[in-house]
Design a protein around this motif. Structure first.
Motif, PDB file in Angstrom:
ATOM      1  N   VAL A 145      94.709  52.814  97.309  1.00 47.52           N
ATOM      2  CA  VAL A 145      93.639  53.287  98.183  1.00 47.52           C
ATOM      3  C   VAL A 145      94.246  53.938  99.416  1.00 47.52           C
ATOM      4  O   VAL A 145      95.125  53.344 100.068  1.00 47.52           O
ATOM      5  CB  VAL A 145      92.720  52.116  98.607  1.00 47.52           C
ATOM      6  CG1 VAL A 145      91.630  52.608  99.563  1.00 47.52           C
ATOM      7  CG2 VAL A 145      92.090  51.450  97.386  1.00 47.52           C
ATOM      8  N   ASN A 146      93.815  55.144  99.736  1.00 47.67           N
ATOM      9  CA  ASN A 146      94.288  55.854 100.925  1.00 47.67           C
ATOM     10  C   ASN A 146      93.610  55.257 102.157  1.00 47.67           C
ATOM     11  O   ASN A 146      92.419  55.460 102.385  1.00 47.67           O
ATOM     12  CB  ASN A 146      93.962  57.344 100.797  1.00 47.67           C
ATOM     13  CG  ASN A 146      94.554  58.169 101.935  1.00 47.67           C
ATOM     14  OD1 ASN A 146      94.353  57.855 103.103  1.00 47.67           O
ATOM     15  ND2 ASN A 146      95.266  59.225 101.579  1.00 47.67           N
ATOM     16  N   ARG A 147      94.363  54.489 102.920  1.00 48.90           N
ATOM     17  CA  ARG A 147      93.788  53.761 104.052  1.00 48.90           C
ATOM     18  C   ARG A 147      93.245  54.710 105.130  1.00 48.90           C
ATOM     19  O   ARG A 147      92.231  54.408 105.771  1.00 48.90           O
ATOM     20  CB  ARG A 147      94.836  52.825 104.665  1.00 48.90           C
ATOM     21  CG  ARG A 147      95.000  51.521 103.900  1.00 48.90           C
ATOM     22  CD  ARG A 147      95.822  50.530 104.692  1.00 48.90           C
ATOM     23  NE  ARG A 147      95.886  49.219 104.073  1.00 48.90           N
ATOM     24  CZ  ARG A 147      94.988  48.261 104.223  1.00 48.90           C
ATOM     25  NH1 ARG A 147      93.918  48.486 104.986  1.00 48.90           N
ATOM     26  NH2 ARG A 147      95.132  47.091 103.635  1.00 48.90           N
ATOM     27  N   LYS A 148      93.893  55.828 105.331  1.00 50.11           N
ATOM     28  CA  LYS A 148      93.449  56.770 106.363  1.00 50.11           C
ATOM     29  C   LYS A 148      92.050  57.280 106.047  1.00 50.11           C
ATOM     30  O   LYS A 148      91.181  57.338 106.932  1.00 50.11           O
ATOM     31  CB  LYS A 148      94.434  57.938 106.459  1.00 50.11           C
ATOM     32  CG  LYS A 148      94.110  58.928 107.563  1.00 50.11           C
ATOM     33  CD  LYS A 148      95.172  60.012 107.646  1.00 50.11           C
ATOM     34  CE  LYS A 148      94.846  60.999 108.763  1.00 50.11           C
ATOM     35  NZ  LYS A 148      95.886  62.071 108.857  1.00 50.11           N
ATOM     36  N   LEU A 149      91.817  57.649 104.791  1.00 54.06           N
ATOM     37  CA  LEU A 149      90.506  58.155 104.398  1.00 54.06           C
ATOM     38  C   LEU A 149      89.455  57.047 104.449  1.00 54.06           C
ATOM     39  O   LEU A 149      88.316  57.286 104.891  1.00 54.06           O
ATOM     40  CB  LEU A 149      90.565  58.743 102.988  1.00 54.06           C
ATOM     41  CG  LEU A 149      91.329  60.061 102.845  1.00 54.06           C
ATOM     42  CD1 LEU A 149      91.413  60.477 101.380  1.00 54.06           C
ATOM     43  CD2 LEU A 149      90.657  61.166 103.662  1.00 54.06           C
ATOM     44  N   TYR A 178      86.100  57.165 106.996  1.00 55.12           N
ATOM     45  CA  TYR A 178      84.707  57.127 106.535  1.00 55.12           C
ATOM     46  C   TYR A 178      84.121  55.722 106.551  1.00 55.12           C
ATOM     47  O   TYR A 178      83.056  55.476 105.968  1.00 55.12           O
ATOM     48  CB  TYR A 178      84.610  57.752 105.139  1.00 55.12           C
ATOM     49  CG  TYR A 178      84.959  59.220 105.159  1.00 55.12           C
ATOM     50  CD1 TYR A 178      84.080  60.164 105.694  1.00 55.12           C
ATOM     51  CD2 TYR A 178      86.194  59.670 104.692  1.00 55.12           C
ATOM     52  CE1 TYR A 178      84.413  61.510 105.747  1.00 55.12           C
ATOM     53  CE2 TYR A 178      86.539  61.016 104.740  1.00 55.12           C
ATOM     54  CZ  TYR A 178      85.651  61.927 105.264  1.00 55.12           C
ATOM     55  OH  TYR A 178      85.990  63.269 105.328  1.00 55.12           O
ATOM     56  N   ASP A 179      84.814  54.810 107.237  1.00 51.91           N
ATOM     57  CA  ASP A 179      84.331  53.447 107.456  1.00 51.91           C
ATOM     58  C   ASP A 179      83.954  52.762 106.137  1.00 51.91           C
ATOM     59  O   ASP A 179      82.845  52.245 105.970  1.00 51.91           O
ATOM     60  CB  ASP A 179      83.118  53.462 108.403  1.00 51.91           C
ATOM     61  CG  ASP A 179      82.771  52.069 108.916  1.00 51.91           C
ATOM     62  OD1 ASP A 179      83.686  51.221 108.984  1.00 51.91           O
ATOM     63  OD2 ASP A 179      81.590  51.831 109.230  1.00 51.91           O
ATOM     64  N   LEU A 180      84.912  52.757 105.213  1.00 50.01           N
ATOM     65  CA  LEU A 180      84.692  52.192 103.893  1.00 50.01           C
ATOM     66  C   LEU A 180      85.497  50.912 103.706  1.00 50.01           C
ATOM     67  O   LEU A 180      86.640  50.806 104.166  1.00 50.01           O
ATOM     68  CB  LEU A 180      85.098  53.204 102.810  1.00 50.01           C
ATOM     69  CG  LEU A 180      84.356  54.545 102.824  1.00 50.01           C
ATOM     70  CD1 LEU A 180      85.011  55.510 101.847  1.00 50.01           C
ATOM     71  CD2 LEU A 180      82.886  54.349 102.483  1.00 50.01           C
ATOM     72  N   ALA A 181      84.889  49.941 103.022  1.00 54.66           N
ATOM     73  CA  ALA A 181      85.591  48.701 102.708  1.00 54.66           C
ATOM     74  C   ALA A 181      86.468  48.909 101.480  1.00 54.66           C
ATOM     75  O   ALA A 181      86.136  49.703 100.595  1.00 54.66           O
ATOM     76  CB  ALA A 181      84.588  47.585 102.449  1.00 54.66           C
TER      77      ALA A 181
END
Length: 408
Positions: A138-142, A146-149
């Motif tokens: 998972v790309n942590r920056k993205l 976008y405030d995604l869990a």
């Protein structure tokens, strides 16, 4: 690079040389090969590189067969999984029981790894490291942008994918290469039904299992994931996809943990630049691939050097450093874990729990023979690439294949 220098050096300066045929070509893989070659150099043995770039070793396997048939076999080759036993049965592999005995391989290796190294009671392979296939990157920056869990369930995955796609981001990096599609699909079978059913399908090839509703559900999810992939889907190498992921062109990727090594080699830190987690509903399983070197039987003139290489790759220090570079984890029961990142520690501890958690990869030759693997992957590929092919049709075709394979 170091390998280039080694390859052009005069052979007269070396006590011996070993040509090693393998398929590692990416940035991190080159670093891992350079590391092993350097260790061999310290023993005054030249590593002569014979790299055959090919996804999952398909091309390298063809070249190796051709070279053996023509009487021009390399001294060492990368050969994984079930193929080891098949080649040993043909008398093509060097037996080096003394190396295993002196090194106490039966005591220091995981039982499943120790079993893999043997054929009819003889040691015929030197294991390098264990890769975990059911890994979701998972790309942590993205995800932060976008405030995604982090997606711990398929519902989480779908929610994140929808928001990412609306933002113009490709949710899931994927290639149309058959082996890469098979890598994704086998994780979905494991996700839907667990290890026992997975083994019924890909190891035992039970005909009835292919008609099971759980297998049908895995096929449905497989196809449903297409909407989150690039359109049109292209035939791209795994490291090209990893670059797309690293550059923010895609937010997630399902692939073995060699991707972690590649991301690290490019400067992305584990748990900072990206997250490394289990594919949803597979956190209790280790879908594995074991990298292995075999020594080709010859006239015996290179036996000492071949045995020395086998000894080297199982030394604790080499195991730690090599696997840190390669993204895999040591094959040892009691390795130094101080240099392992969170992804590696999770992988090693899960594999160490034993047979109940260990699941052999179909796509990477751990689960079944080459003929069965190719036949199953061909049908999986056909289903995914052609939306006119139904779930029921694919189940029937795979059931028929399973029945025919049982008769062989």
């Amino acid at each position: 690079m170091g390998l280039i220098l080694l390859m052009v050096a005069s052979s007269s300066t070396w006590a011996d040389s070993l040509q090693v045929l393998h398929w590692w070509k990416s940035t991190s893989e080159h670093k891992a090969v350079d590391f092993l070659a350097g260790k061999l150099t310290q023993e005054n043995i030249l590593w002569r590189d014979a790299v055959i770039p090919s996804g999952s070793g398909i091309g390298a396997g063809i070249v190796l067969k051709s070279r053996v048939l023509s009487g021009n076999a390399p001294e060492v080759a990368q050969l994984n999984g079930v193929l080891i036993g098949e080649w040993a049965e043909l008398g093509l592999l060097l037996e080096f029981d003394a190396v295993g005995s002196v090194g106490k391989w039966d005591k220091i290796l995981f039982p499943s790894v120790w079993s893999l190294t043997q054929s009819k009671g003889h040691v015929v392979a030197a294991p390098l490291g264990i890769h975990r296939i059911n890994t979701l990157f998972v790309n942590r920056k993205l995800f932060k942008k976008y405030d995604l869990a982090l997606p711990e369930s398929w519902d989480d995955f779908e929610l994140a994918a929808k928001k990412l796609q609306q933002a113009g981001i490709i949710p899931l990096a994927q290639s149309s290469e058959p082996w890469q599609l098979a890598t994704l699909f086998e994780t979905l079978v494991l996700s839907e039904a667990g290890a026992g059913f997975y083994n019924d399908i890909f190891v035992k090839k039970e005909q009835s299992a292919f008609f099971d509703a759980r297998f049908g559900q895995a096929l449905k999810r497989f196809r449903s994931l297409k909407k989150w992939m690039p359109t049109p889907l292209q035939d791209r190498s795994w490291d090209e996809l990893a670059r797309q992921f690293a550059d923010g062109g895609a937010a997630m990727m399902v692939m073995g943990d060699w991707v972690k090594a590649e991301l690290n080699a490019w400067g992305l830190a584990t748990d900072v630049g990206f997250a490394c987690m289990a594919v949803p509903q597979t956190e209790n399983y280790h879908l594995y691939d074991i990298d292995t070197l075999v020594m080709l039987a010859g006239d015996g003139s290179h036996r000492a050097a071949q045995e020395r290489l086998a000894q080297l790759v199982l030394s604790p220090a080499v195991q730690v450093e090599y696997n840190q570079i390669k993204g895999s984890v040591p094959v040892l029961r009691n390795p130094d874990m101080s240099k392992m990142d969170s992804c590696a520690r999770t992988s090693w501890k899960l594999f160490a729990r034993g047979g109940s958690t260990q699941v052999p990869s179909l796509a990477h030759r751990m689960a079944t023979d080459e003929t069965s693997k190719d036949a199953i992957i061909a049908e999986i590929y056909r289903f995914f690439m052609d939306d006119q092919v139904t779930v029921n049709d694919t189940q029937r075709r795979l059931g028929a294949i399973a029945r025919s394979l049982k008769k062989i």
